[in-house]
Motif scaffolding. Structure first.
Motif, short mmCIF file in Angstrom:
data_model
loop_
_atom_site.label_atom_id
_atom_site.label_comp_id
_atom_site.label_asym_id
_atom_site.label_seq_id
_atom_site.Cartn_x
_atom_site.Cartn_y
_atom_site.Cartn_z
N UNK A 3 0.84 -1.19 0.00
CA UNK A 3 0.00 0.00 0.00
C UNK A 3 0.87 1.24 0.00
N UNK A 4 1.98 1.22 0.62
CA UNK A 4 2.83 2.38 0.76
C UNK A 4 3.67 2.58 -0.49
N UNK A 5 4.16 1.59 -1.12
CA UNK A 5 5.01 1.75 -2.30
C UNK A 5 4.17 1.59 -3.54
N UNK A 6 4.11 2.58 -4.36
CA UNK A 6 3.28 2.49 -5.54
C UNK A 6 3.98 1.68 -6.63
N UNK A 7 3.18 1.11 -7.43
CA UNK A 7 3.73 0.34 -8.54
C UNK A 7 4.05 1.29 -9.67
N UNK A 8 4.87 0.82 -10.56
CA UNK A 8 5.37 1.64 -11.64
C UNK A 8 4.24 2.00 -12.59
N UNK A 9 3.29 1.14 -12.78
CA UNK A 9 2.18 1.41 -13.69
C UNK A 9 1.29 2.52 -13.11
N UNK A 11 2.28 4.89 -11.12
CA UNK A 11 3.03 6.14 -11.20
C UNK A 11 2.93 6.66 -12.63
N UNK A 12 3.06 5.76 -13.62
CA UNK A 12 2.99 6.16 -15.01
C UNK A 12 1.64 6.77 -15.32
N UNK A 13 0.57 6.07 -14.96
CA UNK A 13 -0.76 6.54 -15.29
C UNK A 13 -1.13 7.81 -14.49
N UNK A 14 -0.65 7.92 -13.32
CA UNK A 14 -0.90 9.12 -12.53
C UNK A 14 -0.19 10.30 -13.18
N UNK A 15 1.03 10.06 -13.65
CA UNK A 15 1.80 11.11 -14.30
C UNK A 15 1.13 11.51 -15.60
#
Length: 164
Positions: A3-9, A11-15
């Protein structure tokens, strides 16, 4: 700790979503917001300039009103001085007229007194003359009771008349 560490996907989609939102806001929202801010800034600046002009106008009006008040006071003082001078002139003229009228009345009274005095003196002279005539008549009447004295007096008078 998933829950604390976001996944790379994620982060990508949020960006991507953030950039897309930033692009859409920049294209459609920032310009109107910036225009509204510039317009607001301009209206504030115009209001400040208008307030400054109003302040300058107020100072100008205050200066003008002070000048007008000074002029009005000067005019008031001038009018009061003129009114006082006029009043004094009228009072002096009334005094002079009263004195002239008093002098005229005194002269008329003196003339009347002199006229009455002359009339009284004439009356006294007439009465003295009448009394003198009455006294003379009585004295002469006493002297001429005697016939001889009368004849002598008539003769003397006739002689005096012949000589003249």
């Amino acid at each position: 700790m998933d829950i604390v560490t976001p996944e790379i996907g994620m982060v990508f989609w949020t960006t991507v979503a953030f950039l897309l939102l930033l692009f859409i806001l920049g294209k459609f929202a920032w310009k109107p917001i910036m225009a509204a801010l510039r317009e607001r800034e301009q209206s504030i600046e115009d209001a400040l300039l208008a307030a400054e002009k109003a302040k300058e106008e107020m100072v100008k009006l205050n200066t003008e009103s002070e000048r007008l008040i000074k002029e009005a006071r000067f005019e008031r003082d001038k009018i009061l001085k003129e009114a006082k001078a006029t009043r004094e002139g009228i009072v002096n003229e009334a005094k002079q007229q009263a004195q002239a009228e008093g002098a005229r009345m005194i002269a008329k009274a003196k003339e009347e007194i002199n006229t009455q005095k002359a009339a009284a003196l004439a009356e006294v002279k007439n009465q003295v003359a009448l009394l003198s005539l009455e006294i003379a008549e009585k004295v002469i009447g006493k002297q001429f009771e005697d016939q001889k004295k009368q004849e002598t007096l008539v003769a003397d008078l006739l002689e005096n008349m012949k000589l003249n």
